[in-house]
Enzyme design. Structure first.
Site, PDB file in Angstrom:
ATOM      1  N   GLU A 186       0.820  -1.211   0.000  1.00 49.26           N
ATOM      2  CA  GLU A 186       0.000   0.000   0.000  1.00 49.26           C
ATOM      3  C   GLU A 186       0.855   1.263   0.000  1.00 49.26           C
ATOM      4  OE1 GLU A 186      -3.554  -1.862   2.773  1.00 49.26           O
ATOM      5  OE2 GLU A 186      -1.720  -1.155   3.701  1.00 49.26           O
ATOM      6  N   ASP A 190      -7.809  -5.147   8.571  1.00 51.69           N
ATOM      7  CA  ASP A 190      -7.406  -3.883   7.934  1.00 51.69           C
ATOM      8  C   ASP A 190      -7.273  -4.023   6.423  1.00 51.69           C
ATOM      9  OD1 ASP A 190      -5.197  -5.486   7.920  1.00 51.69           O
ATOM     10  OD2 ASP A 190      -3.828  -4.053   8.839  1.00 51.69           O
TER      11      ASP A 190
END
Ligand code: NAD
Length: 355
Positions: A62, A233
């Protein structure tokens, strides 16, 4: 920090460890929590976007950017639950702060350790507003890399003194107990999640599994508890049974990102949630009653990394705990970039003279 604008200070893992030891881990967490809260209080100043996630069968990589208009920051981070079995971190990261005025980086840092610190500091900041007053006992389900940081942040910021640990791998709980020895906690290792949550005012779930896991079921969560859900998450990676969410008041960092990644991916896209910054600025209530179940659905947001990098930039100055990276080309004449390469060519060595 450094007079030469073309040199970028870099905080390595070794320097980060030394910085944490130099400051003291509890003080680091407490001061970092203040930076996080300060930035959440000026939430509207930040440029915000859900992080850019590249998924694979094994994990995710990410990019997490944000800016307050003067300073820009981003973090590169992965999440690979299988990594621990191969001797690697589940989560590893690095990040950069830059000057918005000229676009030049002003700090580069390791962020594997820093992410654990900022995640724990953010969890504790949230709990300061949401946990039952006087909470002293916390269950920690999942005793891996993040767990000690969570314990220390809740100890330092909320006064948590009693810890109840559970992990499917008892070796992880033993490691956590060993690392926290002598830090003022009363620690009970448990044989199941059910046992660990008994009598806990706060339940932290911080497990790693790439699936819709059910670490907590509805019957395990009594009235008045604060849940700090850290491990869910990613899309398809959650920890709580949906029924718990339906009984809880849910608090998130940045709703557009949490709806994709958090526990609330299990709920309708219009299910009411409250962004934490609104509680901090008095625009929304936090805990309202002793029997209310509060849930911090933590996924980790770019502003927290920005706060962490800002803190490190301020603290590292004058310590020498960084290296100077020759990261930015600086020709004498900015347009003569190629000429700079030519000038770097060494003149051919003169032939040796034979006497
Ligand atoms: P880790 O791999 O070091 O530790 C995870 C632990 O969970 C392991 O010890 C494992 O045995 C245990 N576990 C797995 N399934 C379990 C179960 N069903 N019951 C009990 N224990 C179980 O990982 P880590 O670095 O500590 O990260 C933990 C989680 O937190 C990861 O999912 C990571 O992605 C997440 N994380 C979230 C944030 C955030 O901001 N929300 C930040 C960092 C990490």
């Amino acid at each position: 920090m450094i007079p030469n604008l073309n040199i970028v200070p870099f905080v390595s893992v070794d320097h980060m460890m030394k910085l944490v030891l130099h400051i003291g881990v509890e003080r680091f967490l407490t001061e970092l929590a203040d930076y996080v809260e300060e930035d959440f209080r000026r939430w509207e100043a930040f440029d915000k976007t859900p992080r850019l996630a590249t998924h694979s069968a094994e994990g995710v990589i990410e990019l997490m950017p944000t800016s307050d208009g003067r300073v820009y920051g981003f973090k590169y981070v992965n999440g690979h639950p299988k990594n621990a079995r191969e001797g690697r971190q589940t989560v590893a990261a690095f990040g950069v702060l830059s000057d918005v005025g000229n676009g030049y980086p002003v700090l580069m840092s390791e962020m594997t350790i820093l992410t654990a610190l900022r995640t724990a500091a953010t969890s504790a900041v949230a709990a300061r507003h949401l946990a039952p007053p006087g909470a002293r006992c916390m269950a920690i389900i999942g005793n891996g890399a993040q767990s000690e940081f969570q314990a220390l942040a809740f100890g330092a910021l909320l006064g948590v003194r009693s810890l109840r640990l559970y992990d499917i791998d008892p070796g992880a709980s033993e490691k956590c107990m060993r690392n926290l020895r002598g830090r003022g906690f009363d620690i009970v290792p448990c044989r199941s999640t059910e046992e660990a949550v008994e009598g806990a005012d706060i339940i932290t779930t911080v497990t790693a599994d790439k699936q819709y896991a059910t670490i907590l079921t509805d019957n395990m969560v009594g009235a008045g508890v604060h849940i700090n859900a850290v491990g869910g998450d990613c899309p398809g990676k959650t920890e709580l049974h949906r029924d718990i969410l339906m009984r809880s008041d849910i608090f998130v960092e940045y709703a557009p990102q949490t709806r994709i990644e958090g526990e609330i991916q299990q709920l309708a896209s219009d299910h009411p949630v409250t962004e934490l910054w609104k509680v901090m600025t008095g625009q929304a209530p936090g805990r309202r009653s002793p029997r209310q179940i509060t849930l911090f659905d933590s996924v980790g947001f770019a502003v927290e990394d920005f706060s962490a990098l800002r803190y490190v930039r301020d603290k590292v100055a004058g310590t020498g705990l960084y290296e100077n990276l020759d990261m930015l080309a600086d020709p004498d004449e900015p347009r003569d970039l190629f000429g700079m390469i030519l000038r770097a060519a060494k003149p051919a060595a003169a032939p040796a003279r034979i006497a």
